[in-house]
Design a protein around this motif. Structure first.
Motif, PDB file in Angstrom:
ATOM      1  N   THR A 175       5.274 -16.466  13.118  1.00  0.00           N
ATOM      2  CA  THR A 175       3.853 -16.655  13.382  1.00  0.00           C
ATOM      3  C   THR A 175       3.102 -16.132  12.170  1.00  0.00           C
ATOM      4  OG1 THR A 175       4.197 -16.397  15.760  1.00  0.00           O
ATOM      5  CG2 THR A 175       1.952 -16.114  14.936  1.00  0.00           C
ATOM      6  N   TYR A 230      -0.594 -16.813  10.675  1.00  0.00           N
ATOM      7  CA  TYR A 230      -1.985 -16.361  10.500  1.00  0.00           C
ATOM      8  C   TYR A 230      -2.862 -16.999  11.566  1.00  0.00           C
ATOM      9  CZ  TYR A 230      -2.858 -20.915   8.300  1.00  0.00           C
ATOM     10  OH  TYR A 230      -2.966 -22.257   8.056  1.00  0.00           O
ATOM     11  N   PRO A 231      -4.017 -16.412  11.850  1.00  0.00           N
ATOM     12  CA  PRO A 231      -4.878 -16.929  12.912  1.00  0.00           C
ATOM     13  C   PRO A 231      -5.865 -17.994  12.438  1.00  0.00           C
ATOM     14  CG  PRO A 231      -5.714 -14.833  12.164  1.00  0.00           C
ATOM     15  CD  PRO A 231      -4.456 -15.092  11.371  1.00  0.00           C
ATOM     16  N   TYR A 286      -2.755 -19.228  16.541  1.00  0.00           N
ATOM     17  CA  TYR A 286      -2.065 -18.839  15.313  1.00  0.00           C
ATOM     18  C   TYR A 286      -1.183 -19.968  14.787  1.00  0.00           C
ATOM     19  CZ  TYR A 286      -3.575 -14.012  15.961  1.00  0.00           C
ATOM     20  OH  TYR A 286      -4.333 -12.880  16.081  1.00  0.00           O
ATOM     21  N   ASN A 308       2.404 -11.550  17.652  1.00  0.00           N
ATOM     22  CA  ASN A 308       1.580 -12.711  17.984  1.00  0.00           C
ATOM     23  C   ASN A 308       2.405 -13.944  18.357  1.00  0.00           C
ATOM     24  OD1 ASN A 308      -1.202 -11.651  17.347  1.00  0.00           O
ATOM     25  ND2 ASN A 308      -0.201 -11.278  15.385  1.00  0.00           N
TER      26      ASN A 308
END
Length: 350
Positions: free
Chosen positions: A143, A145-146, A283, A330
């Protein structure tokens, strides 16, 4: 140590900007939700460090990314070049795609690995919305980045809540993209729909910013990396505010789809916006087809992605928070056994 030249990607990005293709705006889903590096026109050199893996790997990998000129495509290119050194004798082909099409391609076995948005993964696993049947042969490697849900209005606007959008003209981005779908869900959770708005403009972020500047629309929404340079420019030249989501809206979004995670756009992310903004994020994730990527290969790819995190951050600051702990914390959906083995080995996963 390897020097990867990304000059071609930068030239393609510059060309896309010059011809005004809002569909390839790096802040859009088709481009993977890029960051403040939007519009970079200089060559980027990335240092990666890998040793050849002693595992049996596919001779050809297919990597589902997004449109040429966007961050997903550029990042996939850098990762695929590194994979070619990680697995000698193998080659990796980057293919244009998108959040939904990449998941469909992974499920069908067209792609070995690919990017998608976290909120799309549960829909694929459950066979909802764009997915007619559940996709059960795909799992997560990392995962990254948002992509953060934004609602931006002019600083002097009378809009302060989602409900205040009634009777207003809004741009939710490109029709069918993740930002537009999120906006429709948020309206529904606030007992609203498009029927309550005066109008909708389906356009890219850069074009929407110009309409907001000219007073032709009242708000822009989208799933964007924070900060996105288009908003930074509006913040300094026009003056904007960000509209927060209610806690119950955030909770309901997450309850309906675990890919929507609570997120705070901290004050100062945009220089003149001092207060924190309550919202959600989906994400960007790197996924693998379980049938094509075995445990050993998944372990090596995950290790490569995590241990070269500084190289990816050198391409875009949107990756600056990425590390093994971030990836585990995340994670959405099923984690590939090979990725799980790597994260446990380094202590990021119990």
């Amino acid at each position: 140590m390897k020097k990867i030249s990304l000059l071609l990607a930068a030239i393609l990005l510059m060309f896309a900007v010059l011809v005004g293709c809002s569909e390839t705006d790096p802040s859009e889903e088709s481009s993977g939700g890029s960051s403040g590096s939007e519009g970079d026109e200089e060559s980027v050199e990335v240092d990666t460090n890998v040793e050849a893996a002693d595992v049996e790997a596919p001779t050809e990998f297919t990597f589902g990314a997004a449109t040429v000129g966007g961050f997903w495509y550029t990042l996939a290119g850098a990762m695929s070049d590194t994979m070619n050194e990680l697995f000698p004798g193998s080659s990796t082909t980057v293919v244009e795609g998108g959040s939904v099409s990449n998941l469909l391609g992974l499920g069908e076995g067209t792609f070995h690995i690919g990017f998608s948005n976290g909120q799309t993964v549960p829909e694929a696993l459950e066979g909802k919305n764009a997915f007619e049947e559940p996709i059960d042969n795909v799992s997560t490697l990392a995962t990254l980045y948002p992509n953060v849900f934004h609602i931006a209005v002019r600083a002097d606007s009378d809009i302060h809540t989602v409900e205040d959008l009634k009777g207003k003209i809004v741009s939710p981005g490109i029709k069918g993209y993740s930002g537009e779908l999120a906006f429709k869900e948020i309206l529904e959770l606030n007992d609203m729909s498009y029927d309550d708005l005066e109008g909708i403009e389906y356009i890219g972020t850069a074009d929407a910013a110009q309409l907001l500047r000219d007073g032709h629309i009242d708000a822009i929404t989208g799933m964007l990396a924070a900060p996105v340079s288009t908003y930074q420019e509006l913040d300094t030249t026009l003056g904007i505010r960000l509209i927060p989501l209610k806690d119950e809206t955030v909770e309901q979004l997450h309850a309906a789809n675990e890919g929507y995670l609570p997120y705070t756009i901290e004050g100062g992310t945009y220089e003149n916006i001092k207060e924190d903004t309550n919202t959600v994020a989906g994400y960007t994730v790197l996924l693998a087809n379980n049938d094509l990527i075995n445990e050993d290969v998944a372990y090596e790819i995950t290790k490569m992605v995590v241990e070269n995190k500084d190289a990816w951050a050198n391409i875009s600051s949107v990756m600056s928070d990425f590390n093994a702990e971030f990836s585990v914390e995340n994670n959405v959906g099923n984690m590939h056994p090979g990725a799980e083995r790597y994260y446990k080995e380094i202590g990021a996963l119990e």
